[in-house]
Design an enzyme around this catalytic site. Sequence first.
Site, short mmCIF file in Angstrom:
data_model
loop_
_atom_site.label_atom_id
_atom_site.label_comp_id
_atom_site.label_asym_id
_atom_site.label_seq_id
_atom_site.Cartn_x
_atom_site.Cartn_y
_atom_site.Cartn_z
N LYS A 22 0.85 -1.21 0.00
CA LYS A 22 0.00 0.00 0.00
C LYS A 22 0.88 1.25 0.00
O LYS A 22 0.66 2.17 -0.78
CB LYS A 22 -0.88 0.01 1.25
CG LYS A 22 -1.57 1.35 1.52
CD LYS A 22 -2.46 1.35 2.74
CE LYS A 22 -1.73 1.57 4.03
NZ LYS A 22 -1.37 2.96 4.35
N ASN A 23 1.91 1.26 0.84
CA ASN A 23 2.71 2.48 1.01
C ASN A 23 3.75 2.69 -0.08
O ASN A 23 4.43 3.70 -0.09
CB ASN A 23 3.36 2.51 2.40
CG ASN A 23 2.31 2.73 3.49
OD1 ASN A 23 1.15 3.04 3.18
ND2 ASN A 23 2.69 2.54 4.73
N CYS A 133 -4.95 12.54 12.25
CA CYS A 133 -5.69 11.28 12.24
C CYS A 133 -5.53 10.71 13.64
O CYS A 133 -4.91 11.32 14.51
CB CYS A 133 -5.16 10.35 11.16
SG CYS A 133 -3.62 9.62 11.60
N ARG A 138 0.27 14.87 12.58
CA ARG A 138 0.81 14.55 11.25
C ARG A 138 0.85 15.76 10.33
O ARG A 138 0.22 15.80 9.28
CB ARG A 138 0.04 13.37 10.65
CG ARG A 138 0.11 12.17 11.59
CD ARG A 138 -0.52 10.96 11.05
NE ARG A 138 0.26 10.40 9.95
CZ ARG A 138 -0.18 9.32 9.28
NH1 ARG A 138 -1.32 8.78 9.58
NH2 ARG A 138 0.54 8.84 8.29
N ASP A 325 4.92 0.92 12.03
CA ASP A 325 3.71 0.26 11.51
C ASP A 325 3.59 -1.18 11.97
O ASP A 325 2.58 -1.82 11.69
CB ASP A 325 3.70 0.29 9.97
CG ASP A 325 3.42 1.68 9.47
OD1 ASP A 325 3.55 1.91 8.25
OD2 ASP A 325 3.10 2.55 10.29
N ARG A 417 -8.67 -0.56 4.58
CA ARG A 417 -7.80 0.44 3.94
C ARG A 417 -6.45 -0.17 3.58
O ARG A 417 -5.79 0.26 2.65
CB ARG A 417 -7.55 1.61 4.90
CG ARG A 417 -8.78 2.38 5.25
CD ARG A 417 -8.43 3.61 6.06
NE ARG A 417 -7.38 4.39 5.39
CZ ARG A 417 -6.94 5.55 5.88
NH1 ARG A 417 -7.42 6.01 7.01
NH2 ARG A 417 -6.00 6.23 5.24
C1 EPZ Z 1 4.32 7.13 6.23
O1 EPZ Z 1 3.50 8.15 6.76
C2 EPZ Z 1 3.43 5.90 6.12
N1 EPZ Z 1 2.31 6.17 5.20
C3 EPZ Z 1 2.89 5.55 7.52
O2 EPZ Z 1 2.13 4.35 7.39
C4 EPZ Z 1 4.08 5.28 8.43
O3 EPZ Z 1 3.62 5.02 9.73
C5 EPZ Z 1 5.01 6.50 8.44
O4 EPZ Z 1 5.41 6.83 7.10
C6 EPZ Z 1 6.27 6.26 9.26
O5 EPZ Z 1 6.97 5.16 8.73
C7 EPZ Z 1 2.56 6.14 3.87
O6 EPZ Z 1 3.67 5.90 3.43
C8 EPZ Z 1 1.39 6.42 2.98
P1 EPZ Z 1 6.25 10.57 8.24
P2 EPZ Z 1 4.04 9.66 6.76
O7 EPZ Z 1 6.11 11.80 7.41
O8 EPZ Z 1 4.93 9.88 5.60
C9 EPZ Z 1 6.36 13.98 11.53
C10 EPZ Z 1 0.25 2.96 7.69
O9 EPZ Z 1 -0.20 2.44 8.71
N2 EPZ Z 1 6.27 14.93 10.39
O10 EPZ Z 1 7.41 9.66 7.99
O11 EPZ Z 1 2.86 10.54 6.95
C11 EPZ Z 1 5.11 13.13 11.66
O12 EPZ Z 1 4.11 13.81 12.41
C12 EPZ Z 1 0.73 4.40 7.72
O13 EPZ Z 1 0.38 2.37 6.59
C13 EPZ Z 1 6.26 16.30 10.64
O14 EPZ Z 1 6.30 16.74 11.79
O15 EPZ Z 1 4.92 9.70 8.08
C14 EPZ Z 1 5.63 11.90 12.37
O16 EPZ Z 1 5.70 12.18 13.75
C15 EPZ Z 1 0.45 5.05 9.07
N3 EPZ Z 1 6.20 17.17 9.58
C16 EPZ Z 1 7.05 11.76 11.81
O17 EPZ Z 1 7.39 13.04 11.28
C17 EPZ Z 1 6.15 16.72 8.28
O18 EPZ Z 1 6.11 17.56 7.36
C18 EPZ Z 1 7.17 10.72 10.69
O19 EPZ Z 1 6.14 10.99 9.78
C19 EPZ Z 1 6.15 15.33 8.05
C20 EPZ Z 1 6.22 14.45 9.11
#
Ligand code: EPZ
Length: 437
Positions: A22-23, A133, A138, A325, A417
């Site tokens: 998915k990701n 969410c 996020r 995850d 999902r």
């Molecule tokens: C990706 O989400 C995945 N989703 C998530 O999987 C996964 O948990 C996550 O990466 C971490 O591995 C997809 O790839 C579609 P991040 P993402 O940006 O990219 C903070 C699932 O269950 N952050 O790596 O949204 C954020 O709040 C999902 O399949 C900022 O502060 O995660 C988090 O604390 C859930 N500002 C950390 O960084 C930003 O601009 C990592 O988030 C971006 C992120």
Amino acid sequence: MDKLLIEGGTPLSGEVAISGAKNAALPLLCAALLTREPLTLTNLPALNDIDTMLNLLAQMGVRVERETSKVGAGGTASADTPGKSGTATLDASGLDNPVAPYELVKTMRAAVLVLGPLVARCGEARVSLPGGCAIGARPVDQHIKGLTAMGAEVTVEHGYVHAKATGLKGRLKGARLFTDMVTVTGTENLMMAACLADGETVIENAAREPEVVDLANCLVAMGAQISGAGTDVIRIRGVDRLHGATHRIMPDRIETGTYLCAAAATGGQIRLTHTSASYLDAVIDKLMDAGCAIAIEHNALTLKAPLRPTAVSIRTSPYPAFPTDMQAQFMALNTVAEGTAVIRETIFENRFMHAVELIRLGADIKIDGNTAFVTGVPKLDGATVMATDLRASASLVIAGLVARGETLIERIYHLDRGYENLEQKLVALGAKVRRVK
Ligand code: EPZ
């Protein structure tokens, strides 16, 4: 609202095929926006999030052709299953509406992945701010910071991000980018934007997740010039245009890990095919620490569980460390393990919502900030529980498979999902599971 009814106590055994990731699929679908030529993606999982992304792209003017294979990866097609892993061909030559509306973005925050490609291809984009969410606020500030550094004028008003490229010919400019924290979709958005920028872009502190590498491989097949994907420094030399390609989506390492955890928790023995152990080192290490025997083949792996798992402590961290995850699934495993495990969640600020539901099933869990202390109990007892987010739902399924008696999981749209044909695959592994309205 569908529910899942599970009769627990049966060790999982048998073999299932793992679906496409998915990701990886979500950013790959957005890559189609970068070219006027068709992009074909195979091994596309049949998931609600994929449907949402395809709907979003279609309302922008992207033509979508989709075919599903007759027999799904996880078993035979049946009347009530949504469809099967398949192929999609996207043609963005008619892209005429670079807008991602709130109605679609609020249901799936990964929709933010259209932002970079739209600014790169059209020179501008209006994308609704993804709501938070269940697992955290996020924000997307790093996505915006990077695009701004590449010369985009970005304003955030009325809940929308409006970005406009100001370089010559309305293009973005290559830049040296540094993200304050490792962000997976942030890295993916900026890497896609940089493909058509004027000059070279360097992304420092880049995410090293395998899904980032899968996206980079597809972009290179489309004519992009990218090096360093999979390391924390990615270099992209902008080109004038990209061309079409065909790309097979990598297997889903989190789906793989989820079934491994389910087999470990139920004391079973399973074989997973169409997948690879090479993206799961941290998870496999922990499963072996828990007492599981794991045999690795070229594109399959087998797990044989001990009679009772040993508690294993985990600390989530960006790839290649233990993936956030997989945290909820491992908490479920630890609820019936021998000993006490310490689980530290360092990525998201609120990713322990499954704990209170596991406690309803009889688990012994204490939460202190971003740390959970899980003391294994001999048995869980079935109950009605509620899913709150995708991986929390998976955690409840695992606990339900172990618990004595019946467990009824509500709000399982979360599961749909991210897990293709979940019931069919679990039934193929001997579980007593059925979906009830
Ligand atoms: C990706 O989400 C995945 N989703 C998530 O999987 C996964 O948990 C996550 O990466 C971490 O591995 C997809 O790839 C579609 P991040 P993402 O940006 O990219 C903070 C699932 O269950 N952050 O790596 O949204 C954020 O709040 C999902 O399949 C900022 O502060 O995660 C988090 O604390 C859930 N500002 C950390 O960084 C930003 O601009 C990592 O988030 C971006 C992120």
